[in-house]
Design a protein around this motif. Structure first.
Motif, PDB file in Angstrom:
ATOM      1  N   LEU A 163       7.365 -37.948  23.834  1.00 18.64           N
ATOM      2  CA  LEU A 163       6.982 -37.075  22.731  1.00 18.64           C
ATOM      3  C   LEU A 163       5.548 -37.342  22.275  1.00 18.64           C
ATOM      4  N   LEU A 164       5.211 -38.618  22.110  1.00 19.70           N
ATOM      5  CA  LEU A 164       3.867 -38.941  21.641  1.00 19.70           C
ATOM      6  C   LEU A 164       2.825 -38.537  22.681  1.00 19.70           C
ATOM      7  N   LYS A 165       3.170 -38.669  23.947  1.00 24.24           N
ATOM      8  CA  LYS A 165       2.231 -38.299  25.015  1.00 24.24           C
ATOM      9  C   LYS A 165       1.890 -36.818  24.956  1.00 24.24           C
ATOM     10  N   ILE A 166       2.894 -35.955  24.831  1.00 22.61           N
ATOM     11  CA  ILE A 166       2.619 -34.520  24.799  1.00 22.61           C
ATOM     12  C   ILE A 166       1.905 -34.113  23.518  1.00 22.61           C
ATOM     13  N   MET A 168      -0.215 -36.017  21.846  1.00 25.61           N
ATOM     14  CA  MET A 168      -1.592 -36.481  21.972  1.00 25.61           C
ATOM     15  C   MET A 168      -2.373 -35.621  22.962  1.00 25.61           C
ATOM     16  N   LYS A 169      -1.730 -35.224  24.049  1.00 26.87           N
ATOM     17  CA  LYS A 169      -2.425 -34.398  25.048  1.00 26.87           C
ATOM     18  C   LYS A 169      -2.752 -33.011  24.501  1.00 26.87           C
ATOM     19  N   LYS A 170      -1.900 -32.493  23.625  1.00 31.95           N
ATOM     20  CA  LYS A 170      -2.105 -31.165  23.054  1.00 31.95           C
ATOM     21  C   LYS A 170      -2.935 -31.189  21.767  1.00 31.95           C
ATOM     22  N   TYR A 171      -3.181 -32.378  21.234  1.00 29.50           N
ATOM     23  CA  TYR A 171      -3.916 -32.519  19.976  1.00 29.50           C
ATOM     24  C   TYR A 171      -5.223 -31.726  20.008  1.00 29.50           C
ATOM     25  N   PRO A 172      -5.556 -30.987  18.950  1.00 33.88           N
ATOM     26  CA  PRO A 172      -4.870 -30.854  17.653  1.00 33.88           C
ATOM     27  C   PRO A 172      -3.945 -29.633  17.578  1.00 33.88           C
ATOM     28  N   LYS A 173      -3.542 -29.106  18.709  1.00 33.27           N
ATOM     29  CA  LYS A 173      -2.714 -27.898  18.739  1.00 33.27           C
ATOM     30  C   LYS A 173      -1.265 -28.204  18.353  1.00 33.27           C
ATOM     31  N   VAL A 174      -0.562 -27.156  17.929  1.00 34.78           N
ATOM     32  CA  VAL A 174       0.872 -27.259  17.645  1.00 34.78           C
ATOM     33  C   VAL A 174       1.632 -27.222  18.965  1.00 34.78           C
ATOM     34  N   VAL A 175       2.625 -28.102  19.097  1.00 34.91           N
ATOM     35  CA  VAL A 175       3.495 -28.108  20.276  1.00 34.91           C
ATOM     36  C   VAL A 175       4.852 -27.551  19.859  1.00 34.91           C
ATOM     37  N   SER A 176       5.313 -26.527  20.552  1.00 39.78           N
ATOM     38  CA  SER A 176       6.568 -25.879  20.173  1.00 39.78           C
ATOM     39  C   SER A 176       7.755 -26.811  20.383  1.00 39.78           C
ATOM     40  N   ARG A 177       8.819 -26.561  19.637  1.00 42.51           N
ATOM     41  CA  ARG A 177      10.043 -27.354  19.802  1.00 42.51           C
ATOM     42  C   ARG A 177      10.576 -27.221  21.224  1.00 42.51           C
ATOM     43  N   ASP A 178      10.458 -26.018  21.804  1.00 48.38           N
ATOM     44  CA  ASP A 178      10.947 -25.812  23.173  1.00 48.38           C
ATOM     45  C   ASP A 178      10.200 -26.704  24.165  1.00 48.38           C
ATOM     46  N   ASN A 179       8.882 -26.794  24.015  1.00 44.62           N
ATOM     47  CA  ASN A 179       8.100 -27.654  24.917  1.00 44.62           C
ATOM     48  C   ASN A 179       8.472 -29.121  24.752  1.00 44.62           C
ATOM     49  N   LEU A 180       8.703 -29.522  23.521  1.00 43.06           N
ATOM     50  CA  LEU A 180       9.094 -30.911  23.274  1.00 43.06           C
ATOM     51  C   LEU A 180      10.488 -31.194  23.823  1.00 43.06           C
ATOM     52  N   TYR A 224       5.624 -29.045  16.111  1.00 35.66           N
ATOM     53  CA  TYR A 224       4.984 -30.222  15.535  1.00 35.66           C
ATOM     54  C   TYR A 224       3.560 -30.345  16.068  1.00 35.66           C
ATOM     55  N   ARG A 225       2.731 -31.027  15.306  1.00 37.58           N
ATOM     56  CA  ARG A 225       1.391 -31.346  15.808  1.00 37.58           C
ATOM     57  C   ARG A 225       0.975 -32.702  15.266  1.00 37.58           C
ATOM     58  N   LEU A 226       0.045 -33.288  15.987  1.00 36.74           N
ATOM     59  CA  LEU A 226      -0.499 -34.582  15.582  1.00 36.74           C
ATOM     60  C   LEU A 226      -1.678 -34.339  14.650  1.00 36.74           C
ATOM     61  N   ASN A 227      -1.657 -35.026  13.514  1.00 36.72           N
ATOM     62  CA  ASN A 227      -2.732 -34.940  12.528  1.00 36.72           C
ATOM     63  C   ASN A 227      -3.370 -36.333  12.431  1.00 36.72           C
ATOM     64  N   ALA A 228      -4.646 -36.433  12.808  1.00 38.44           N
ATOM     65  CA  ALA A 228      -5.313 -37.751  12.878  1.00 38.44           C
ATOM     66  C   ALA A 228      -5.631 -38.283  11.493  1.00 38.44           C
ATOM     67  N   THR A 229      -4.565 -38.595  10.739  1.00 40.02           N
ATOM     68  CA  THR A 229      -4.719 -39.102   9.374  1.00 40.02           C
ATOM     69  C   THR A 229      -5.421 -40.461   9.356  1.00 40.02           C
ATOM     70  N   TRP A 230      -5.415 -41.152  10.470  1.00 44.12           N
ATOM     71  CA  TRP A 230      -5.965 -42.508  10.537  1.00 44.12           C
ATOM     72  C   TRP A 230      -7.464 -42.497  10.859  1.00 44.12           C
ATOM     73  N   ARG A 231      -8.069 -41.324  11.005  1.00 48.36           N
ATOM     74  CA  ARG A 231      -9.446 -41.200  11.495  1.00 48.36           C
ATOM     75  C   ARG A 231     -10.424 -42.065  10.713  1.00 48.36           C
TER      76      ARG A 231
END
Length: 233
Positions: A163-166, A168-180, A224-231
């Motif tokens: 999950l984290l790999k997909i 991160m690879k799609k960041y910052p795009k939204v990844v659909s539930r189906d893809n996950l 879901y999407r990854l948000n780089a809150t730690w930047r």
């Protein structure tokens, strides 16, 4: 950046100044103090790069470079007052990647570090190198099932890693539930929305464990999407 640099240098002043200098640029430094435990500390800390002096107590840097090469392919840069060609040849033959002579400019050391990290982990990495995904200093090692942020490392389950790999690879795009869901699917395990939700919760927990909070954002009706809150941490 978040890379960890191990400094094997018996001149305490040089080692201290090197550590302080590279930390200004976002790297973590491990300044070795017990030269009987080079391999033990290397194995424990798992640095991303080693700065290695040649003249060390008991065994020289060539010896320790050879020992590290039995365990790891991480970059090793020699730093030495020995400036003749034979010593540089010995450094390369023992498994070193670069050689800097003393006295040196700290900017040169930093440039060499950046170059080696790009070569092994970044955009210049060969296809045979270990797969590493990096976003704003967060490092994912899919082959190790491990994430690394600053000086913290933590293991992941297979599903958490997928999950984290997909994301991160799609960041910052939204990844659909189906893809996950597809990323979790295999022939032996039934996967449904509840399974996905449980694993997303676990990914959030793993990120929280290394100091990153609220990084996996739920986008209603999409996924879901990854948000780089730690930047800016």
């Amino acid at each position: 950046m978040g890379y960890k640099i191990m400094i094997v240098e018996d001149d305490k002043n040089i080692a201290k100044l090197l550590g302080e200098y590279i930390e200004r640029y976002g790297y973590s430094s491990i300044v070795l103090e017990d030269f009987d435990k080079v391999i033990e500390i290397f194995t424990q800390e798992k640095p991303d790069l080693v700065l290695m002096d040649v003249n060390l107590p008991k065994f020289d840097g060539y010896f320790w470079c050879t020992k590290i090469r039995q365990k790891s392919l991480c970059p090793i840069i020699f730093i030495s007052a020995r400036d003749n060609e034979m010593n540089q040849v010995m450094a390369i033959e023992s498994g070193g990647d670069d050689y800097i002579t003393k006295p040196f400019h700290y900017q040169v050391v930093l440039a060499k570090i950046k170059g080696q990290l790009r070569r092994v982990y970044g955009e210049y990495a060969s296809k045979g190198a270990e797969d590493v995904i990096e976003i704003e200093g967060l490092l994912l090692y899919p082959e190790r099932l491990e994430i690394n942020f600053k000086d913290k490392k933590i293991s992941l389950s297979k599903n958490e890693c997928k999950l984290l790999k997909i994301l991160m690879k799609k960041y910052p795009k939204v990844v659909s539930r189906d893809n996950l869901l597809e990323s979790l699917w295999d022939d032996q395990n039934f996967v449904d929305d509840n399974t996905l939700s449980v694993n997303i919760t676990r990914v959030r927990k793993r990120l929280s464990d290394i100091g990153i909070k609220n990084a996996v954002e739920t986008v209603r009706g999409s996924g879901y999407r990854l948000n780089a809150t730690w930047r800016n941490m």
